[in-house]
Design an enzyme around this catalytic site. Sequence first.
Site, short mmCIF file in Angstrom:
data_model
loop_
_atom_site.label_atom_id
_atom_site.label_comp_id
_atom_site.label_asym_id
_atom_site.label_seq_id
_atom_site.Cartn_x
_atom_site.Cartn_y
_atom_site.Cartn_z
N ASN A 110 29.09 35.51 38.67
CA ASN A 110 28.77 34.35 37.84
C ASN A 110 28.99 33.09 38.67
OD1 ASN A 110 28.32 32.48 35.86
ND2 ASN A 110 30.10 33.02 34.62
N LYS A 112 28.23 30.14 37.82
CA LYS A 112 28.54 29.02 36.91
C LYS A 112 27.72 27.79 37.31
CE LYS A 112 32.98 31.10 35.92
NZ LYS A 112 34.41 30.91 35.57
N GLU A 269 36.85 39.68 29.51
CA GLU A 269 37.50 38.68 30.36
C GLU A 269 38.65 38.03 29.61
OE1 GLU A 269 34.59 36.71 33.40
OE2 GLU A 269 33.90 36.22 31.40
N GLY A 275 39.69 32.02 36.47
CA GLY A 275 39.83 30.85 37.31
C GLY A 275 41.24 30.33 37.48
N SER A 315 39.71 36.25 37.66
CA SER A 315 40.35 36.11 38.98
C SER A 315 40.28 37.40 39.78
CB SER A 315 41.80 35.65 38.82
OG SER A 315 41.86 34.38 38.19
#
Length: 476
Positions: A110, A112, A269, A275, A315
């Site tokens: 991803n 983003k 997730e 993150g 992460s």
Amino acid sequence: QVLAQAFSRGPAGFLTSFPNMVKALGVALVAAASFHGAAAFEIVSITPNLRRSAAAGASGDRFMPEQEPGLLAGSSAPTGLGLAGAVAAAAAVLGATLRRASRRPVVGGNWKCNPESMKALDGLVANINACDTSKCDVYVCPSPLHVAYCADKFTNNALVTPQNCNFKGCGAFTGEMAVEQMKDMGISQVLIGHSERRGEFGILPMENNTTLATKLKYILDAGMTCVFCIGEPKEIREKGLDAVLAEMDVQMTQIYRLLDPEKIIIAYEPVWAIGTGKVATPEQAQEAHAAIRKMIQEAVSEEVANGVRILYGGSVTPDNCKDLICKPDIDGFLVGGASLKPSFTDIITACVPVVPLKKPRFIKVGDIEPAARGVNLYAKVHKAATKVEGSDDLMEVSVGDDTGLVTLSVRGDKASVLEVGKTVRIQNGHVAMIKGFIRLSIDKWATVKPAEKEEEIASVSEAKDISGVEYELTKN
């Protein structure tokens, strides 16, 4: 488990469950025999020292890696697995292996709202194109402005997967993307439900469970596939697994009826790990994945639960992915920031199943009885025998033929015939797995002696030493 279910249903339930009980018992007994037999494998702790196996009896003809105390319950734990332990271990391994073998791993990147410059896209695309996707599905989620550029750039079946879509199609919907537009670009998959669109990190919530269920139906009706994201914030995780599952149920209740393993991938997730650098331990992640799968089984069916692929996100890095992917209910990853780095390919590689080695194609001896007792073959001695550290008389020697090499374990009194360059005739040897490596063993039931002149092997290939290659047991 089968017995418990049968008794909970009363006499009638017990009778109707009887066929399943018989099948379960049969699987357990076969598995137990496989694990408990002296000529089969033994499950042991992996440490470098050797100890004598209780299965060897007084003769002490078998060695295995030494176990740490307390690994197995019961007073007999240090001597290896008993019958009950063998049944339990065999059932667990068998079930997890069969289910996992039917699900192809998946890794998604991803991107983003990255990268800042379109000039960086070619490098990201090239990194993905360098991956072997023959055994692992790969997809990437470019930012909306980059989707069109990336749509036709991948050459290895990696899928461009936009990060969102609407549920109305084309029209007066400012800022939205329609699946009709995606299909026109050759795109067949879309991601929805990411926590950053559900309202995390201070962004205005763009989604709720009802709109996501509507979107999912719209995607499937259009003939596309979907990566559907779910996950819990830190506040819920701190309340325990039951609270996490209650939240997952809320997020999935409206899509249970739509679940199709061929068309939907679930990406779990935990929001607190996205993150942040924090990552669920492999045990935490497995616990959540297994519970989600069980929840799907109870709400939909066992077939759907066993078939749907559940990814972990939060992460994920090349360093932690190897421990995570080993868990039987984790089928891959949805990767964020790490997908923008060259090492993203290491995560994909980590998910590729280990190819099991086939039985060595040595020249077989066909006239030895009983032929099924063990491994009967001719092999040429390639390297001289060396003493095994920690043993008084156990030796290891490299033998092989034109297809490769294997390590032969043999006692000192039987090692005298193992002369380098000479072909030997091995009768009733058995294959063992020690620390994930193949060993051909000559125990008290086996013999090794010089081969006749006409039986000699001309050459040995050093290209493939199967005794030094890690492998795992799979469905096939």
